[in-house]
Scaffold this motif. Sequence first.
Motif, PDB file in Angstrom:
ATOM      1  N   PHE A 170       1.347  -0.912  -0.475  1.00  0.00           N
ATOM      2  CA  PHE A 170       0.189   0.234   0.198  1.00  0.00           C
ATOM      3  C   PHE A 170       1.109   0.735   0.455  1.00  0.00           C
ATOM      4  CE2 PHE A 170      -1.867  -3.472   2.054  1.00  0.00           C
ATOM      5  CZ  PHE A 170      -3.514  -3.154   1.902  1.00  0.00           C
ATOM      6  N   PRO A 171       1.123   1.896  -1.264  1.00  0.00           N
ATOM      7  CA  PRO A 171       1.843   3.236  -1.751  1.00  0.00           C
ATOM      8  C   PRO A 171       1.944   4.507  -0.300  1.00  0.00           C
ATOM      9  CG  PRO A 171       0.218   3.285  -2.819  1.00  0.00           C
ATOM     10  CD  PRO A 171       0.754   2.139  -2.128  1.00  0.00           C
ATOM     11  N   HIS A 172       0.561   4.277   0.912  1.00  0.00           N
ATOM     12  CA  HIS A 172       0.278   5.597   1.701  1.00  0.00           C
ATOM     13  C   HIS A 172      -0.143   4.838   2.345  1.00  0.00           C
ATOM     14  CE1 HIS A 172      -3.148   2.769   1.251  1.00  0.00           C
ATOM     15  NE2 HIS A 172      -4.133   3.667   2.446  1.00  0.00           N
ATOM     16  N   LYS A 173       0.380   3.601   2.596  1.00  0.00           N
ATOM     17  CA  LYS A 173       0.839   3.477   4.535  1.00  0.00           C
ATOM     18  C   LYS A 173       2.282   3.279   4.074  1.00  0.00           C
ATOM     19  CE  LYS A 173      -3.463   0.068   4.733  1.00  0.00           C
ATOM     20  NZ  LYS A 173      -4.035   1.190   6.149  1.00  0.00           N
ATOM     21  N   ASN A 174       2.813   3.376   5.720  1.00  0.00           N
ATOM     22  CA  ASN A 174       4.300   3.234   6.243  1.00  0.00           C
ATOM     23  C   ASN A 174       4.617   2.046   6.364  1.00  0.00           C
ATOM     24  OD1 ASN A 174       3.757   1.982   8.724  1.00  0.00           O
ATOM     25  ND2 ASN A 174       3.880   4.448   9.231  1.00  0.00           N
ATOM     26  N   VAL A 175       5.763   1.518   6.347  1.00  0.00           N
ATOM     27  CA  VAL A 175       5.771   0.116   6.484  1.00  0.00           C
ATOM     28  C   VAL A 175       5.436  -1.004   7.553  1.00  0.00           C
ATOM     29  CG1 VAL A 175       8.093  -1.557   6.513  1.00  0.00           C
ATOM     30  CG2 VAL A 175       8.554   0.667   5.546  1.00  0.00           C
ATOM     31  N   ARG A 189       9.295   4.616   7.232  1.00  0.00           N
ATOM     32  CA  ARG A 189       9.055   4.757   6.069  1.00  0.00           C
ATOM     33  C   ARG A 189       8.169   4.412   5.444  1.00  0.00           C
ATOM     34  NH1 ARG A 189      15.847   3.607   4.565  1.00  0.00           N
ATOM     35  NH2 ARG A 189      16.714   4.770   6.209  1.00  0.00           N
ATOM     36  N   LYS A 190       8.398   5.303   3.741  1.00  0.00           N
ATOM     37  CA  LYS A 190       6.995   4.621   2.862  1.00  0.00           C
ATOM     38  C   LYS A 190       7.667   4.007   1.942  1.00  0.00           C
ATOM     39  CE  LYS A 190       3.682   7.184   4.441  1.00  0.00           C
ATOM     40  NZ  LYS A 190       2.811   8.184   3.309  1.00  0.00           N
ATOM     41  N   PRO A 191       6.618   3.039   1.372  1.00  0.00           N
ATOM     42  CA  PRO A 191       7.268   1.971   0.348  1.00  0.00           C
ATOM     43  C   PRO A 191       8.445   2.632  -1.393  1.00  0.00           C
ATOM     44  CG  PRO A 191       5.607   1.523   0.676  1.00  0.00           C
ATOM     45  CD  PRO A 191       5.607   2.605   1.583  1.00  0.00           C
ATOM     46  N   ASN A 192       7.812   4.541  -1.123  1.00  0.00           N
ATOM     47  CA  ASN A 192       8.914   4.485  -2.039  1.00  0.00           C
ATOM     48  C   ASN A 192       9.722   4.814  -1.364  1.00  0.00           C
ATOM     49  OD1 ASN A 192       7.730   7.251  -0.873  1.00  0.00           O
ATOM     50  ND2 ASN A 192       6.303   8.152  -2.042  1.00  0.00           N
ATOM     51  N   GLU A 193       9.676   5.075  -0.650  1.00  0.00           N
ATOM     52  CA  GLU A 193      11.441   5.559   0.447  1.00  0.00           C
ATOM     53  C   GLU A 193      12.602   4.083   0.370  1.00  0.00           C
ATOM     54  OE1 GLU A 193      10.142   9.126   3.405  1.00  0.00           O
ATOM     55  OE2 GLU A 193       9.529   7.242   3.751  1.00  0.00           O
ATOM     56  N   LEU A 242      13.318  -9.479  12.133  1.00  0.00           N
ATOM     57  CA  LEU A 242      13.461 -10.731  10.882  1.00  0.00           C
ATOM     58  C   LEU A 242      13.989 -10.423   9.918  1.00  0.00           C
ATOM     59  CD1 LEU A 242      12.561 -14.571  10.631  1.00  0.00           C
ATOM     60  CD2 LEU A 242      10.526 -13.715   9.293  1.00  0.00           C
ATOM     61  N   ILE A 243      13.525  -9.307   8.952  1.00  0.00           N
ATOM     62  CA  ILE A 243      14.183  -8.986   7.397  1.00  0.00           C
ATOM     63  C   ILE A 243      14.627  -8.078   7.306  1.00  0.00           C
ATOM     64  CG2 ILE A 243      11.504  -9.660   7.061  1.00  0.00           C
ATOM     65  CD1 ILE A 243      10.711  -6.288   6.606  1.00  0.00           C
ATOM     66  N   GLN A 244      15.449  -7.853   8.691  1.00  0.00           N
ATOM     67  CA  GLN A 244      16.849  -7.035   8.790  1.00  0.00           C
ATOM     68  C   GLN A 244      16.351  -5.832   8.464  1.00  0.00           C
ATOM     69  OE1 GLN A 244      20.211  -9.099   7.118  1.00  0.00           O
ATOM     70  NE2 GLN A 244      19.337 -11.134   7.789  1.00  0.00           N
ATOM     71  N   LEU A 245      15.448  -5.068   8.831  1.00  0.00           N
ATOM     72  CA  LEU A 245      14.677  -3.654   8.110  1.00  0.00           C
ATOM     73  C   LEU A 245      14.223  -3.338   9.525  1.00  0.00           C
ATOM     74  CD1 LEU A 245      13.109  -4.797   5.664  1.00  0.00           C
ATOM     75  CD2 LEU A 245      15.377  -3.195   5.604  1.00  0.00           C
ATOM     76  N   SER A 246      15.250  -3.076  10.701  1.00  0.00           N
ATOM     77  CA  SER A 246      14.492  -2.560  12.114  1.00  0.00           C
ATOM     78  C   SER A 246      14.996  -1.353  12.092  1.00  0.00           C
ATOM     79  CB  SER A 246      15.324  -3.847  13.048  1.00  0.00           C
ATOM     80  OG  SER A 246      14.970  -4.451  13.105  1.00  0.00           O
ATOM     81  N   GLY A 247      13.557  -0.582  12.808  1.00  0.00           N
ATOM     82  CA  GLY A 247      13.770   1.208  12.097  1.00  0.00           C
ATOM     83  C   GLY A 247      13.320   1.493  10.934  1.00  0.00           C
ATOM     84  N   TYR A 248      13.368   1.120  10.325  1.00  0.00           N
ATOM     85  CA  TYR A 248      12.836   1.352   8.901  1.00  0.00           C
ATOM     86  C   TYR A 248      11.086   1.402   8.604  1.00  0.00           C
ATOM     87  CZ  TYR A 248      16.323   0.533   6.000  1.00  0.00           C
ATOM     88  OH  TYR A 248      17.996   0.595   5.849  1.00  0.00           O
ATOM     89  N   GLY A 249      10.619   1.289  10.363  1.00  0.00           N
ATOM     90  CA  GLY A 249       8.777   0.770  10.491  1.00  0.00           C
ATOM     91  C   GLY A 249       8.102   2.478   9.794  1.00  0.00           C
ATOM     92  N   GLY A 273      14.866  -4.245  -3.411  1.00  0.00           N
ATOM     93  CA  GLY A 273      14.798  -5.003  -2.785  1.00  0.00           C
ATOM     94  C   GLY A 273      14.415  -5.636  -1.193  1.00  0.00           C
ATOM     95  N   GLU A 274      14.636  -4.028   0.191  1.00  0.00           N
ATOM     96  CA  GLU A 274      14.001  -2.975   0.659  1.00  0.00           C
ATOM     97  C   GLU A 274      12.025  -3.545   0.695  1.00  0.00           C
ATOM     98  OE1 GLU A 274      17.143  -0.573   2.022  1.00  0.00           O
ATOM     99  OE2 GLU A 274      15.263   0.354   1.403  1.00  0.00           O
ATOM    100  N   ARG A 275      11.392  -3.928  -0.256  1.00  0.00           N
ATOM    101  CA  ARG A 275      10.148  -3.312  -1.041  1.00  0.00           C
ATOM    102  C   ARG A 275       9.320  -5.148  -0.468  1.00  0.00           C
ATOM    103  NH1 ARG A 275      10.956   0.856  -4.517  1.00  0.00           N
ATOM    104  NH2 ARG A 275      11.029  -0.455  -5.856  1.00  0.00           N
ATOM    105  N   GLN A 276      10.965  -6.083  -1.293  1.00  0.00           N
ATOM    106  CA  GLN A 276      10.402  -7.074  -1.422  1.00  0.00           C
ATOM    107  C   GLN A 276      10.671  -7.688  -0.225  1.00  0.00           C
ATOM    108  OE1 GLN A 276      12.769  -9.794  -1.001  1.00  0.00           O
ATOM    109  NE2 GLN A 276      12.318 -11.623  -2.178  1.00  0.00           N
ATOM    110  N   ARG A 277      11.723  -6.987   1.241  1.00  0.00           N
ATOM    111  CA  ARG A 277      11.696  -7.718   2.434  1.00  0.00           C
ATOM    112  C   ARG A 277      10.190  -7.444   3.161  1.00  0.00           C
ATOM    113  NH1 ARG A 277      17.448  -6.548   4.521  1.00  0.00           N
ATOM    114  NH2 ARG A 277      19.145  -6.788   2.507  1.00  0.00           N
ATOM    115  N   VAL A 278       9.355  -6.193   2.530  1.00  0.00           N
ATOM    116  CA  VAL A 278       8.470  -6.037   3.248  1.00  0.00           C
ATOM    117  C   VAL A 278       7.218  -6.444   2.471  1.00  0.00           C
ATOM    118  CG1 VAL A 278       7.048  -3.719   3.409  1.00  0.00           C
ATOM    119  CG2 VAL A 278       8.977  -3.284   4.303  1.00  0.00           C
ATOM    120  N   ALA A 279       7.726  -6.748   1.762  1.00  0.00           N
ATOM    121  CA  ALA A 279       6.236  -8.080   1.277  1.00  0.00           C
ATOM    122  C   ALA A 279       6.478  -9.659   1.648  1.00  0.00           C
ATOM    123  CB  ALA A 279       6.348  -8.054   0.214  1.00  0.00           C
TER     124      ALA A 279
END
Length: 381
Positions: A89-94, A131-135, A122-129, A139-145
């Motif tokens: 969802f582009p309007h939601k953050n991670v 951020r928006k998908p366009n940021e 688990l996906i090694q993105l601690s602290g990214y909560g 590879g990071e978007r794939q991990r969020v999915a």
Amino acid sequence: MSVGQITLSSVTKKYGDTVAVDDVSLQIEGGEFFSLLGPSGCGKTTTLRIIGGFVHPNTGDVYINNELMHETPPYRRPVNTVFQNYALFPHKNVAQNIAFGLQMKKLPKDEIANAVERSLDLIQLSGYGERKPNELSGGERQRVALARALINEPSILLLDEPLSALDQKLRKQMQLELKALQRKVGITFVYVTHDQGEAMALSDRIAVMNEGKILQIGTPTEIYEIPQNRFVADFIGTSNFLKGTLISTDGDVAIVMSDTEPSFKFVCTYNTNFPMGKHVTIAVRPERFVISTELNPDIPNCLHGTIQDESYLGTTVQYTVQTDFPSPIIVNQQWRSVNHSQNNEVSEKTDKHHIQRYQQGDAVYLQWFPENAILLGTDTG
């Protein structure tokens, strides 16, 4: 998370007169990384969507954890899906993207927050909560999915070419991360791809598909070393094909006479039930040839030819050799370069293992052992 076993029994799906999936039966074990591999339009994505409940087969049965899924909608199956375009969802953050499934279940906010933090770790993105998908990078978007799919603790994760949008270097990196993630969470991954190297690198087992049918199921080693038909031998890696006629067998040894003029006798392992006189194809992988300017009398199979082209590929040199067969033969030779400017003990030891590199126009012998010649039928299926 519980592991998920999948069984497809005689599953067929038609769209009008087009058969997308043709009488497919397979069993995927719980905790397995299982890939559906084949060219575009072979039926692999339709098979995946049948497992997920997004497509209903015309005939056949689907079982998950030994339960028949006929009347079970997608949202009630112990399955989640990661799509090719990630569908964030582009309007939601991670954090909000990852939490979406738990919010739909109306779980307490503190429980959702804790689950999201664990998922980010688990996906090694601690602290990214925040951020928006366009940021994020691809590879990071794939991990969020992946995290969004895993947070609901499914038995099975379905992945429809999730790495196809990434560049080659990032794709290789994500392959390693995806395999490590599957081992960590321990659930069943069913992975759709048209990339042979990707399937070989990731999978415990692979089902090779073409025209809606499964042509072979096996481990990466089995699929590569013992292809059961010409399509698999040609689609997985590279093979050289030599056509001929089966003229005799003795135990596990077969003699094939080539269809060329002049004709050649080839010796290969006989592990089929082909009758005498059958037209056959011998497949030889490029790395299985011994290439030399001198004939080795201990190797029974031999072709004489001329180097048409050579390409340096880093750890290997690839040669294109023209022989008496109509199609050129592709040969891969392991290569270790030698720095002759270092006149020391290390260089002298390396020189002992130096492999001759051939040039365009060189006359060479191509030889191979019987166990490296795969005997196949002449059909592609």
